[in-house]
Write a protein that holds these residues in place. Structure first.
Motif, PDB file in Angstrom:
ATOM      1  N   SER A   3       0.843  -1.204   0.000  1.00  0.00           N
ATOM      2  CA  SER A   3       0.000   0.000   0.000  1.00  0.00           C
ATOM      3  C   SER A   3       0.874   1.247   0.000  1.00  0.00           C
ATOM      4  CB  SER A   3      -0.923  -0.005   1.219  1.00  0.00           C
ATOM      5  OG  SER A   3      -1.831  -1.079   1.170  1.00  0.00           O
ATOM      6  N   PHE A  56      -3.749   4.645   4.432  1.00  0.00           N
ATOM      7  CA  PHE A  56      -4.959   4.616   3.620  1.00  0.00           C
ATOM      8  C   PHE A  56      -5.208   3.213   3.076  1.00  0.00           C
ATOM      9  CE2 PHE A  56      -5.199   9.104   3.924  1.00  0.00           C
ATOM     10  CZ  PHE A  56      -6.463   9.480   3.474  1.00  0.00           C
ATOM     11  N   GLY A  57      -4.136   2.469   2.812  1.00  0.00           N
ATOM     12  CA  GLY A  57      -4.304   1.076   2.420  1.00  0.00           C
ATOM     13  C   GLY A  57      -4.956   0.259   3.519  1.00  0.00           C
ATOM     14  N   GLY A 103      -8.718   1.022   3.523  1.00  0.00           N
ATOM     15  CA  GLY A 103      -9.421   0.250   2.501  1.00  0.00           C
ATOM     16  C   GLY A 103      -9.534  -1.215   2.873  1.00  0.00           C
ATOM     17  N   PHE A 154     -12.195  -1.813   5.561  1.00  0.00           N
ATOM     18  CA  PHE A 154     -13.550  -1.775   4.996  1.00  0.00           C
ATOM     19  C   PHE A 154     -13.894  -3.102   4.308  1.00  0.00           C
ATOM     20  CE2 PHE A 154     -16.187  -1.122   1.215  1.00  0.00           C
ATOM     21  CZ  PHE A 154     -17.345  -0.637   1.802  1.00  0.00           C
ATOM     22  N   VAL A 155     -12.975  -3.613   3.482  1.00  0.00           N
ATOM     23  CA  VAL A 155     -13.229  -4.855   2.749  1.00  0.00           C
ATOM     24  C   VAL A 155     -13.412  -6.024   3.717  1.00  0.00           C
ATOM     25  CG1 VAL A 155     -12.196  -6.535   1.173  1.00  0.00           C
ATOM     26  CG2 VAL A 155     -12.034  -4.092   0.673  1.00  0.00           C
ATOM     27  N   LEU A 174     -12.717   7.299   6.710  1.00  0.00           N
ATOM     28  CA  LEU A 174     -12.101   7.363   5.391  1.00  0.00           C
ATOM     29  C   LEU A 174     -12.557   8.605   4.628  1.00  0.00           C
ATOM     30  CD1 LEU A 174     -10.416   6.163   3.128  1.00  0.00           C
ATOM     31  CD2 LEU A 174     -12.360   4.704   2.518  1.00  0.00           C
ATOM     32  N   LEU A 227      -4.688   3.792  -0.987  1.00  0.00           N
ATOM     33  CA  LEU A 227      -6.062   3.323  -0.778  1.00  0.00           C
ATOM     34  C   LEU A 227      -6.459   2.290  -1.820  1.00  0.00           C
ATOM     35  CD1 LEU A 227      -8.855   3.521   0.569  1.00  0.00           C
ATOM     36  CD2 LEU A 227      -9.342   5.474  -0.926  1.00  0.00           C
ATOM     37  N   VAL A 228      -6.174   2.567  -3.083  1.00  0.00           N
ATOM     38  CA  VAL A 228      -6.540   1.633  -4.153  1.00  0.00           C
ATOM     39  C   VAL A 228      -5.774   0.323  -4.007  1.00  0.00           C
ATOM     40  CG1 VAL A 228      -6.479   1.242  -6.645  1.00  0.00           C
ATOM     41  CG2 VAL A 228      -7.202   3.466  -5.741  1.00  0.00           C
ATOM     42  N   THR A 278      -7.039  -1.704  -0.939  1.00  0.00           N
ATOM     43  CA  THR A 278      -8.391  -2.229  -1.138  1.00  0.00           C
ATOM     44  C   THR A 278      -8.378  -3.433  -2.070  1.00  0.00           C
ATOM     45  OG1 THR A 278      -9.321  -0.012  -0.811  1.00  0.00           O
ATOM     46  CG2 THR A 278     -10.719  -1.647  -1.902  1.00  0.00           C
TER      47      THR A 278
END
Length: 294
Positions: A178, A203-204, A207, A210-211, A227, A249-250, A253
């Motif tokens: 991340s 931020f990773g 994400g 959340f997942v 977030l 983040l991307v 996630t």
């Protein structure tokens, strides 16, 4: 006159199968071999020998989390604490000398007035990784101390939970990739701007949390609020590398989705393949951008 019965020789006393010189009348309840007190191991019924106990342990499957990590109730989050310690040590280095920031911060390509150049494009690829352990130095603005304080608090709050459910290896891979994803996106879109901070990795973790919360059926409301709040700050406060935040983040996630929804039958293979695929993609993007800059 009654004839005498022939004498029957007494059977020899059994001896321990591991210590032939020791007599014993206790047998292993599993293999029925004689065992002396030194070789006895208490079992649910009677005693077992050392070999049977070891074989039984090998045949028992260790409990694992839904994501395939060994279930370690009460285990210390070693990886989380180690990452926090590395960030603090790096920041102490920044306070001691400016060279730490100058030589380890993420910068794609920078040309000095004399013509000399530094950066990832000049072969200093390590800046993509080392920058995630640095933070805004004291002369970087009025909010310099809050940079490391917020990131370390977020890592301390989210890290132990994710490390427990993911396992130490997956958690470390998620964190590092991340952070690397944030550095790579900054390299692609703003190669001339110095970037530091664990924010991409944090931020990773947002994400990933959340997942995994969705995967486990836990309400994701609190992490969504946190977030969104951080994304608002990212795009509204000047001087923040939104590329690093979004890239982290991307990456986090996507990787967490591969970890969380991998089929149970091939879970480990899918998780390893996903980790390798993300790493290869980031390396390829870096190589393409380097070719363009050079």
């Amino acid at each position: 006159m009654t004839p005498e019965r022939p004498s029957v020789p007494e059977a020899p006393a059994p001896v321990c199968y591991r210590h032939p010189g020791r007599e014993t009348h206790v047998r292993c309840t599993r293999c029925d071999r004689p065992i002396c007190p030194e070789c006895m191991r208490e079992a649910a019924v009677g005693h077992q020998c050392v070999e049977c106990v070891a074989e039984g342990r090998r045949s028992v499957r260790r409990p694992r989390t839904v994501l395939g990590a060994p279930a370690r109730a009460g285990a210390r989050p070693v990886v989380t604490y180690t990452l926090i310690g590395l960030c603090v040590l790096a920041y102490l280095g920044e306070l001691a000398t400016d060279r730490v920031f100058d030589e380890l911060a993420m910068i794609g390509l920078y040309r000095f007035d004399g013509g000399a150049t530094i950066g990832v494009a000049e072969g200093e690829w390590y800046r993509l990784l080392s920058s995630m352990f640095l933070h805004q130095p004291p002369d970087g603005g009025s909010f310099w101390i809050t940079h490391i304080l917020f990131n370390m608090y977020a890592l301390w709050a989210l890290g132990p939970q994710l490390e427990q459910v993911l396992g130490r290896g997956r958690f470390l891979a998620l964190y590092l990739l991340s952070g690397l994803g944030g550095s790579v996106l900054a390299y692609l879109l703003a190669p001339g701007t110095p970037v530091v901070g664990a924010s991409g990795a944090i931020f990773g973790l947002f994400g990933a949390y959340f997942v995994i919360a969705r995967r486990l059926g836990t309400p994701p409301g609190p992490i969504v609020f946190l977030l969104v709040l951080n994304l608002v700050i990212t795009f509204s406060v000047p001087g923040i590398s939104w590329q690093g935040h979004v890239g982290g983040l991307v990456t986090g996630t996507v990787l967490a989705a591969a970890y969380a929804y991998a089929p149970a039958r091939h879970r480990q293979a899918v998780q390893i393949a996903a980790t390798a695929a993300v790493l290869v993609l980031l390396v390829v993007l870096t190589a393409v951008k380097t070719t363009e800059l050079v």
